[in-house]
Enzyme design. Structure first.
Site, PDB file in Angstrom:
ATOM      1  N   LYS A 156       0.828  -1.218   0.000  1.00 31.63           N
ATOM      2  CA  LYS A 156       0.000   0.000   0.000  1.00 31.63           C
ATOM      3  C   LYS A 156       0.861   1.267   0.000  1.00 31.63           C
ATOM      4  O   LYS A 156       0.632   2.186  -0.780  1.00 31.63           O
ATOM      5  CB  LYS A 156      -0.938   0.022   1.227  1.00 31.63           C
ATOM      6  CG  LYS A 156      -1.836  -1.207   1.351  1.00 31.63           C
ATOM      7  CD  LYS A 156      -2.722  -1.136   2.566  1.00 31.63           C
ATOM      8  CE  LYS A 156      -1.974  -1.105   3.884  1.00 31.63           C
ATOM      9  NZ  LYS A 156      -1.199  -2.341   4.173  1.00 31.63           N
TER      10      LYS A 156
ATOM     11  N   ARG B 111       0.222  -8.617  13.778  1.00 26.02           N
ATOM     12  CA  ARG B 111      -0.441  -7.680  12.850  1.00 26.02           C
ATOM     13  C   ARG B 111      -1.377  -8.441  11.909  1.00 26.02           C
ATOM     14  O   ARG B 111      -2.452  -7.959  11.568  1.00 26.02           O
ATOM     15  CB  ARG B 111       0.589  -6.899  12.022  1.00 26.02           C
ATOM     16  CG  ARG B 111       1.433  -5.955  12.858  1.00 26.02           C
ATOM     17  CD  ARG B 111       1.696  -4.619  12.174  1.00 26.02           C
ATOM     18  NE  ARG B 111       2.546  -4.638  10.996  1.00 26.02           N
ATOM     19  CZ  ARG B 111       3.883  -4.743  11.019  1.00 26.02           C
ATOM     20  NH1 ARG B 111       4.523  -4.883  12.151  1.00 26.02           N
ATOM     21  NH2 ARG B 111       4.566  -4.710   9.895  1.00 26.02           N
TER      22      ARG B 111
HETATM   23  P1  ADP Z   1       2.371  -1.859   3.181  1.00 24.63           P
HETATM   24  O1  ADP Z   1       2.367  -0.338   3.165  1.00 24.63           O
HETATM   25  O2  ADP Z   1       1.119  -2.429   2.593  1.00 24.63           O
HETATM   26  O3  ADP Z   1       2.689  -2.421   4.539  1.00 24.63           O
HETATM   27  P2  ADP Z   1       4.878  -1.610   1.655  1.00 24.63           P
HETATM   28  O4  ADP Z   1       4.552  -0.681   0.550  1.00 24.63           O
HETATM   29  O5  ADP Z   1       5.680  -1.092   2.792  1.00 24.63           O
HETATM   30  O6  ADP Z   1       3.539  -2.340   2.203  1.00 24.63           O
HETATM   31  O7  ADP Z   1       5.611  -2.881   0.993  1.00 24.63           O
HETATM   32  C1  ADP Z   1       6.122  -3.945   1.786  1.00 24.63           C
HETATM   33  C2  ADP Z   1       7.464  -4.393   1.202  1.00 24.63           C
HETATM   34  O8  ADP Z   1       7.262  -5.063  -0.038  1.00 24.63           O
HETATM   35  C3  ADP Z   1       8.446  -3.268   0.915  1.00 24.63           C
HETATM   36  O9  ADP Z   1       9.749  -3.758   1.191  1.00 24.63           O
HETATM   37  C4  ADP Z   1       8.272  -2.999  -0.587  1.00 24.63           C
HETATM   38  O10 ADP Z   1       9.483  -2.546  -1.182  1.00 24.63           O
HETATM   39  C5  ADP Z   1       7.910  -4.379  -1.108  1.00 24.63           C
HETATM   40  N1  ADP Z   1       6.908  -4.352  -2.191  1.00 24.63           N
HETATM   41  C6  ADP Z   1       5.850  -3.524  -2.338  1.00 24.63           C
HETATM   42  N2  ADP Z   1       5.109  -3.845  -3.425  1.00 24.63           N
HETATM   43  C7  ADP Z   1       5.722  -4.928  -3.968  1.00 24.63           C
HETATM   44  C8  ADP Z   1       5.440  -5.734  -5.144  1.00 24.63           C
HETATM   45  N3  ADP Z   1       4.384  -5.500  -5.917  1.00 24.63           N
HETATM   46  N4  ADP Z   1       6.296  -6.760  -5.402  1.00 24.63           N
HETATM   47  C9  ADP Z   1       7.366  -7.013  -4.608  1.00 24.63           C
HETATM   48  N5  ADP Z   1       7.681  -6.297  -3.516  1.00 24.63           N
HETATM   49  C10 ADP Z   1       6.864  -5.259  -3.196  1.00 24.63           C
HETATM   50  P1  ADP Z   2       1.941  -2.154   8.097  1.00 25.08           P
HETATM   51  O1  ADP Z   2       1.513  -1.595   6.785  1.00 25.08           O
HETATM   52  O2  ADP Z   2       3.211  -2.917   8.020  1.00 25.08           O
HETATM   53  O3  ADP Z   2       0.869  -2.873   8.841  1.00 25.08           O
HETATM   54  P2  ADP Z   2       1.641   0.489   9.292  1.00 25.08           P
HETATM   55  O4  ADP Z   2       2.775   1.430   9.171  1.00 25.08           O
HETATM   56  O5  ADP Z   2       0.435   0.713   8.484  1.00 25.08           O
HETATM   57  O6  ADP Z   2       2.263  -0.957   9.089  1.00 25.08           O
HETATM   58  O7  ADP Z   2       1.171   0.437  10.817  1.00 25.08           O
HETATM   59  C1  ADP Z   2       2.096   0.233  11.854  1.00 25.08           C
HETATM   60  C2  ADP Z   2       1.357   0.185  13.183  1.00 25.08           C
HETATM   61  O8  ADP Z   2       0.727   1.458  13.435  1.00 25.08           O
HETATM   62  C3  ADP Z   2       0.225  -0.832  13.282  1.00 25.08           C
HETATM   63  O9  ADP Z   2       0.672  -2.138  13.621  1.00 25.08           O
HETATM   64  C4  ADP Z   2      -0.630  -0.218  14.385  1.00 25.08           C
HETATM   65  O10 ADP Z   2      -0.045  -0.429  15.667  1.00 25.08           O
HETATM   66  C5  ADP Z   2      -0.523   1.276  14.084  1.00 25.08           C
HETATM   67  N1  ADP Z   2      -1.592   1.724  13.174  1.00 25.08           N
HETATM   68  C6  ADP Z   2      -1.438   2.238  11.921  1.00 25.08           C
HETATM   69  N2  ADP Z   2      -2.630   2.546  11.389  1.00 25.08           N
HETATM   70  C7  ADP Z   2      -3.570   2.206  12.318  1.00 25.08           C
HETATM   71  C8  ADP Z   2      -4.992   2.260  12.349  1.00 25.08           C
HETATM   72  N3  ADP Z   2      -5.715   2.730  11.313  1.00 25.08           N
HETATM   73  N4  ADP Z   2      -5.613   1.815  13.471  1.00 25.08           N
HETATM   74  C9  ADP Z   2      -4.929   1.355  14.525  1.00 25.08           C
HETATM   75  N5  ADP Z   2      -3.581   1.262  14.549  1.00 25.08           N
HETATM   76  C10 ADP Z   2      -2.904   1.692  13.466  1.00 25.08           C
END
Ligand code: ADP
Ligand code: ADP
Ligand code: ZN
Length: 220
Positions: A17, A176
């Site tokens: 995302k 998570r």
């Molecule tokens: P989210 O915000 O949903 O938690 P991220 O954008 O941080 O996910 O992506 C998680 C990891 O996967 C990052 O290390 C990113 O570089 C990698 N990544 C994101 N999209 C892709 C994809 N389509 N294919 C392979 N790796 C990806």
């Molecule tokens: P990822 O995409 O890897 O799940 P995020 O950066 O979106 O990680 O979120 C990291 C942490 O921040 C979550 O595990 C949670 O503790 C908190 N968080 C983020 N967004 C929310 C939300 N909408 N509601 C509750 N907690 C949140």
């Protein structure tokens, strides 16, 4: 298309995302509002919100709805969000979705589209295990799938501060995923019923996912 646009990026942790939000924000001219990034920024600044969120984030648990919703409400009031928003990681629960609808209604707006990033658990784990995050601008890189041009240096802001996020541990990631299944997944049926959900195959390479998102938004 309406003059303002409020778009939700919904999906499990690690689905990509944030990566796509960075690209979409530039293309659509909308602010990228990531609640995870806002919490991490609050934590760096040692604000009360950041300090209270830390305990939840470290354990992979969702921060209580009231705290998240208040933070988003304040963010949506900033000038740059007057033309809309790209909401990344919010809402994550039914009460958050209801609160968001109220916030937007008061601004004379509504959720225009919910982009759902569909990916399997094995993919999420593999992505999170190699994720490197920029401490300056929050951009995500991946050791194998999206390496930075120069090792350890962010392509976007130039900061030499790519690091593994403190909550990208195996224990916090499995927590998570459980939080996602129990509290966030119910949003899928809500947005399917409302006709707002667009399912994106997030298993594809980054550029292909980007094209799928563009197509989904065009047909909206
Ligand atoms: P989210 O915000 O949903 O938690 P991220 O954008 O941080 O996910 O992506 C998680 C990891 O996967 C990052 O290390 C990113 O570089 C990698 N990544 C994101 N999209 C892709 C994809 N389509 N294919 C392979 N790796 C990806
Ligand atoms: P990822 O995409 O890897 O799940 P995020 O950066 O979106 O990680 O979120 C990291 C942490 O921040 C979550 O595990 C949670 O503790 C908190 N968080 C983020 N967004 C929310 C939300 N909408 N509601 C509750 N907690 C949140
Ligand atoms: Zn950066």
């Amino acid at each position: 298309m309406t003059s303002t646009q409020d778009i939700i990026l919904l999906g499990p942790p690690g689905a990509g995302k944030g990566t796509q939000a960075f690209r979409l924000a530039t293309r659509l001219g909308l602010p990228h509002i990531s609640t995870g990034d806002l919490f991490r920024q609050n934590l760096r600044e040692q604000t009360p919100v950041g300090l209270m969120a830390k305990g939840f984030m470290d354990r992979g648990l969702l921060v209580p709805d009231e705290v998240v919703c208040e933070m988003v409400r304040e963010r949506l009031e900033l000038d740059d969000a007057s033309s809309g928003s790209l909401l990344d990681g919010f809402p994550r629960t039914i009460p958050q979705a209801e609160a968001l609808e109220g916030m937007l209604r008061r601004l004379g707006r509504r959720v225009d589209c919910v982009l759902f990033f569909d990916a399997q658990d094995a993919t999420l784990v593999e992505r999170i295990a190699g994720r490197l995050t920029c401490s300056g601008c929050s951009a995500a890189f991946h050791a194998r799938f999206a390496p930075p041009k120069v090792a350890g240096v962010c392509d976007h802001c130039g900061k030499a501060g790519l690091a593994v996020r403190s909550d990208d541990t195996e224990a916090a990631v499995s927590a998570r995923l459980v939080e996602y299944r129990t509290k966030t997944e119910p949003l899928l049926s809500r947005y399917t019923k409302s006709g707002q959900l667009r399912v994106i195959n997030a298993e594809q390479p980054i550029a292909t996912v980007e094209n799928s998102l563009a197509l989904a938004l065009e047909s909206n």
